[in-house]
Design an enzyme around this catalytic site. Structure first.
Site, PDB file in Angstrom:
ATOM      1  N   GLU A 136      26.765  56.714  17.878  1.00 32.76           N
ATOM      2  CA  GLU A 136      27.265  55.853  16.791  1.00 32.76           C
ATOM      3  C   GLU A 136      28.069  54.668  17.323  1.00 32.76           C
ATOM      4  OE1 GLU A 136      26.475  55.747  13.615  1.00 32.76           O
ATOM      5  OE2 GLU A 136      25.041  57.275  14.246  1.00 32.76           O
ATOM      6  N   THR A 177      27.273  48.405  34.117  1.00 31.95           N
ATOM      7  CA  THR A 177      28.362  47.427  34.148  1.00 31.95           C
ATOM      8  C   THR A 177      27.815  46.012  33.968  1.00 31.95           C
ATOM      9  OG1 THR A 177      30.379  46.775  35.312  1.00 31.95           O
ATOM     10  CG2 THR A 177      28.462  47.213  36.691  1.00 31.95           C
ATOM     11  N   ASP A 231      33.838  53.436  27.720  1.00 36.21           N
ATOM     12  CA  ASP A 231      34.993  52.520  27.779  1.00 36.21           C
ATOM     13  C   ASP A 231      35.904  52.778  26.582  1.00 36.21           C
ATOM     14  OD1 ASP A 231      34.258  51.179  30.079  1.00 36.21           O
ATOM     15  OD2 ASP A 231      33.233  49.551  29.020  1.00 36.21           O
ATOM     16  N   LYS A 279      25.555  45.648  29.886  1.00 34.83           N
ATOM     17  CA  LYS A 279      25.992  46.617  28.868  1.00 34.83           C
ATOM     18  C   LYS A 279      25.285  46.414  27.526  1.00 34.83           C
ATOM     19  CE  LYS A 279      30.544  47.545  30.833  1.00 34.83           C
ATOM     20  NZ  LYS A 279      31.985  47.678  30.611  1.00 34.83           N
ATOM     21  N   TYR A 305      42.138  46.368  36.844  1.00 29.17           N
ATOM     22  CA  TYR A 305      42.787  47.397  37.669  1.00 29.17           C
ATOM     23  C   TYR A 305      42.980  46.928  39.109  1.00 29.17           C
ATOM     24  CZ  TYR A 305      37.827  48.101  38.469  1.00 29.17           C
ATOM     25  OH  TYR A 305      36.497  47.894  38.740  1.00 29.17           O
ATOM     26  N   GLY A 316      32.336  42.133  26.216  1.00 26.13           N
ATOM     27  CA  GLY A 316      31.944  43.528  25.991  1.00 26.13           C
ATOM     28  C   GLY A 316      33.139  44.466  25.921  1.00 26.13           C
ATOM     29  N   ALA A 317      34.094  44.309  26.831  1.00 22.46           N
ATOM     30  CA  ALA A 317      35.247  45.207  26.851  1.00 22.46           C
ATOM     31  C   ALA A 317      36.095  45.021  25.588  1.00 22.46           C
ATOM     32  CB  ALA A 317      36.093  44.950  28.096  1.00 22.46           C
ATOM     33  N   SER A 329      32.215  48.035  43.654  1.00 20.67           N
ATOM     34  CA  SER A 329      32.034  49.114  42.687  1.00 20.67           C
ATOM     35  C   SER A 329      33.033  50.248  42.918  1.00 20.67           C
ATOM     36  CB  SER A 329      30.612  49.657  42.783  1.00 20.67           C
ATOM     37  OG  SER A 329      30.573  50.971  42.307  1.00 20.67           O
ATOM     38  N   GLY A 388      44.381  48.732  34.007  1.00 19.50           N
ATOM     39  CA  GLY A 388      43.130  49.355  33.596  1.00 19.50           C
ATOM     40  C   GLY A 388      42.707  50.569  34.416  1.00 19.50           C
TER      41      GLY A 388
HETATM   42  P1  NAP Z   1      32.942  39.724  29.867  1.00 21.41           P
HETATM   43  O1  NAP Z   1      31.921  40.265  28.952  1.00 21.41           O
HETATM   44  O2  NAP Z   1      32.583  38.769  30.923  1.00 21.41           O
HETATM   45  O3  NAP Z   1      34.059  39.126  28.871  1.00 21.41           O
HETATM   46  C1  NAP Z   1      35.263  38.692  29.177  1.00 21.41           C
HETATM   47  C2  NAP Z   1      35.746  37.730  28.077  1.00 21.41           C
HETATM   48  O4  NAP Z   1      36.874  37.106  28.614  1.00 21.41           O
HETATM   49  C3  NAP Z   1      34.741  36.631  27.749  1.00 21.41           C
HETATM   50  O5  NAP Z   1      33.928  36.993  26.691  1.00 21.41           O
HETATM   51  C4  NAP Z   1      35.649  35.454  27.443  1.00 21.41           C
HETATM   52  O6  NAP Z   1      35.998  35.418  26.051  1.00 21.41           O
HETATM   53  C5  NAP Z   1      36.902  35.735  28.244  1.00 21.41           C
HETATM   54  N1  NAP Z   1      36.903  34.929  29.455  1.00 21.41           N
HETATM   55  C6  NAP Z   1      36.017  34.934  30.490  1.00 21.41           C
HETATM   56  N2  NAP Z   1      36.361  34.043  31.428  1.00 21.41           N
HETATM   57  C7  NAP Z   1      37.489  33.433  30.979  1.00 21.41           C
HETATM   58  C8  NAP Z   1      38.307  32.400  31.477  1.00 21.41           C
HETATM   59  N3  NAP Z   1      38.054  31.789  32.640  1.00 21.41           N
HETATM   60  N4  NAP Z   1      39.381  32.031  30.733  1.00 21.41           N
HETATM   61  C9  NAP Z   1      39.652  32.619  29.547  1.00 21.41           C
HETATM   62  N5  NAP Z   1      38.896  33.613  29.030  1.00 21.41           N
HETATM   63  C10 NAP Z   1      37.838  34.003  29.730  1.00 21.41           C
HETATM   64  O7  NAP Z   1      33.673  40.876  30.656  1.00 21.41           O
HETATM   65  P2  NAP Z   1      33.995  42.338  30.117  1.00 21.41           P
HETATM   66  O8  NAP Z   1      32.914  43.269  30.457  1.00 21.41           O
HETATM   67  O9  NAP Z   1      34.436  42.252  28.699  1.00 21.41           O
HETATM   68  O10 NAP Z   1      35.220  42.722  31.088  1.00 21.41           O
HETATM   69  C11 NAP Z   1      36.421  42.004  30.998  1.00 21.41           C
HETATM   70  C12 NAP Z   1      37.451  42.555  31.967  1.00 21.41           C
HETATM   71  O11 NAP Z   1      37.737  43.918  31.662  1.00 21.41           O
HETATM   72  C13 NAP Z   1      36.996  42.547  33.433  1.00 21.41           C
HETATM   73  O12 NAP Z   1      38.098  42.199  34.229  1.00 21.41           O
HETATM   74  C14 NAP Z   1      36.586  43.976  33.683  1.00 21.41           C
HETATM   75  O13 NAP Z   1      36.725  44.348  35.037  1.00 21.41           O
HETATM   76  C15 NAP Z   1      37.586  44.717  32.818  1.00 21.41           C
HETATM   77  N6  NAP Z   1      37.123  46.048  32.389  1.00 21.41           N
HETATM   78  C16 NAP Z   1      37.861  47.110  32.784  1.00 21.41           C
HETATM   79  C17 NAP Z   1      37.477  48.372  32.378  1.00 21.41           C
HETATM   80  C18 NAP Z   1      38.320  49.545  32.795  1.00 21.41           C
HETATM   81  O14 NAP Z   1      37.843  50.682  32.705  1.00 21.41           O
HETATM   82  N7  NAP Z   1      39.537  49.327  33.219  1.00 21.41           N
HETATM   83  C19 NAP Z   1      36.332  48.562  31.604  1.00 21.41           C
HETATM   84  C20 NAP Z   1      35.603  47.451  31.223  1.00 21.41           C
HETATM   85  C21 NAP Z   1      36.010  46.187  31.631  1.00 21.41           C
HETATM   86  P3  NAP Z   1      35.997  34.002  25.266  1.00 21.41           P
HETATM   87  O15 NAP Z   1      34.732  33.317  25.673  1.00 21.41           O
HETATM   88  O16 NAP Z   1      36.002  34.424  23.842  1.00 21.41           O
HETATM   89  O17 NAP Z   1      37.203  33.262  25.675  1.00 21.41           O
END
Ligand code: NAP
Length: 245
Positions: free
Chosen positions: A76, A60, A100, A64, A205, A126-127, A14, A226
């Protein structure tokens, strides 16, 4: 004592707890603490809510979306995208926000040029929802890319021809591919079609430079990881918890 914290599972890496603990100490903010609430199921969330002094939470993976039915009110953005990563708790009332969105919007701004007028969003989690909300707000048309495409809204990675990549100069990785410890991984796109007028944004990140960003750098593209997004979303949460906006 005001208690802030993070719910999610697992919470082994975290960022937030370290960030807020350092913030409290560096800015001499007294009477506040930030705790990790690693809960294996949302069934345990009501217990978290009984924590004395609880004033705000970050949310997280994987909660979410699951947290929304527990809230009294949502803003909203949460209503529209169906994902909440920040909760203000005031007199027992829980209000949900999505920081986010603001984090991504502010961070994107630093490298965005007029030529980045069409985007590819890799991943549909979610992101990605927060990212797409910002792109819509900024009037940047985008295509979603998924392992499980639902045409015509979503393309598969195999659909990404060199022409399509060349004509979409903003490419945003919202998948966890390349995140520590699996740093060798990378979204399967043809980087030969990436040019110096591209902007590659990775929400990851850790590490600072993912494979995805490195391949973009090798082509002279603008890149952004990120980290700034993370700082912006944390600071926005702090403002929300303290009614500073
Ligand atoms: P999530 O809900 O698990 O979604 C990630 C998406 O990536 C999935 O819906 C999937 O889409 C795709 N995916 C997952 N595993 C995969 C694989 N092996 N190969 C290809 N595509 C894959 O995660 P999230 O919350 O959206 O977060 C995603 C990333 O963003 C993480 O690394 C997280 O740490 C980062 N993040 C960073 C910030 C920041 O502030 N910098 C904020 C939020 C999240 P499909 O099923 O459609 O392929």
């Amino acid at each position: 004592m005001k208690v802030y914290g993070l719910i999610g599972y697992p919470l082994t890496h975290s960022f937030s707890q370290r960030y807020f603990s350092e913030k409290f100490s560096q800015e001499n903010i007294q009477g506040c603490t930030y705790q990790n609430f690693s809960i294996p199921s949302m069934d345990e969330f009501p217990v978290v809510l009984t924590t004395p002094g609880l004033s705000g939470l970050n949310v997280t993976i994987p909660y979410k979306e699951a947290v929304i039915p527990f809230l009294d009110e949502t803003d909203e953005v949460v209503k529209e995208i169906g994902a909440c990563n920040c909760i203000r708790i005031e007199d027992g009332k829980k209000t949900g926000y999505n920081t986010d969105v603001i984090g991504f919007e502010r961070s994107l701004q630093s490298g965005l040029q007029a030529r980045h007028d069409k985007a590819l969003v890799l991943g549909t989690g979610g992101a990605a929802k927060a990212v797409k909300w910002v792109l819509k707000k900024k009037g940047i048309p985008f295509l979603s890319v998924s392992r499980r495409p639902e045409p015509p809204e979503t393309l598969s990675y195999a659909d990404l021809t060199p022409d399509l990549i060349a004509s979409h100069r903003l490419i945003i990785n919202t998948t966890p591919l390349g995140m520590y410890p699996l740093v060798e991984e990378c979204p399967p796109i043809d980087f030969n079609a990436v040019e110096s007028n591209h902007f590659l944004f990775d929400l990851i990140y850790n590490p600072e430079t993912t494979r995805f960003l490195q391949y973009g750098m090798d082509k002279g593209a603008t890149t952004q990881n990120g980290f700034d997004m993370l700082i912006h979303q944390a600071e926005e949460s702090w403002k929300i918890w303290n009614n500073l906006i």
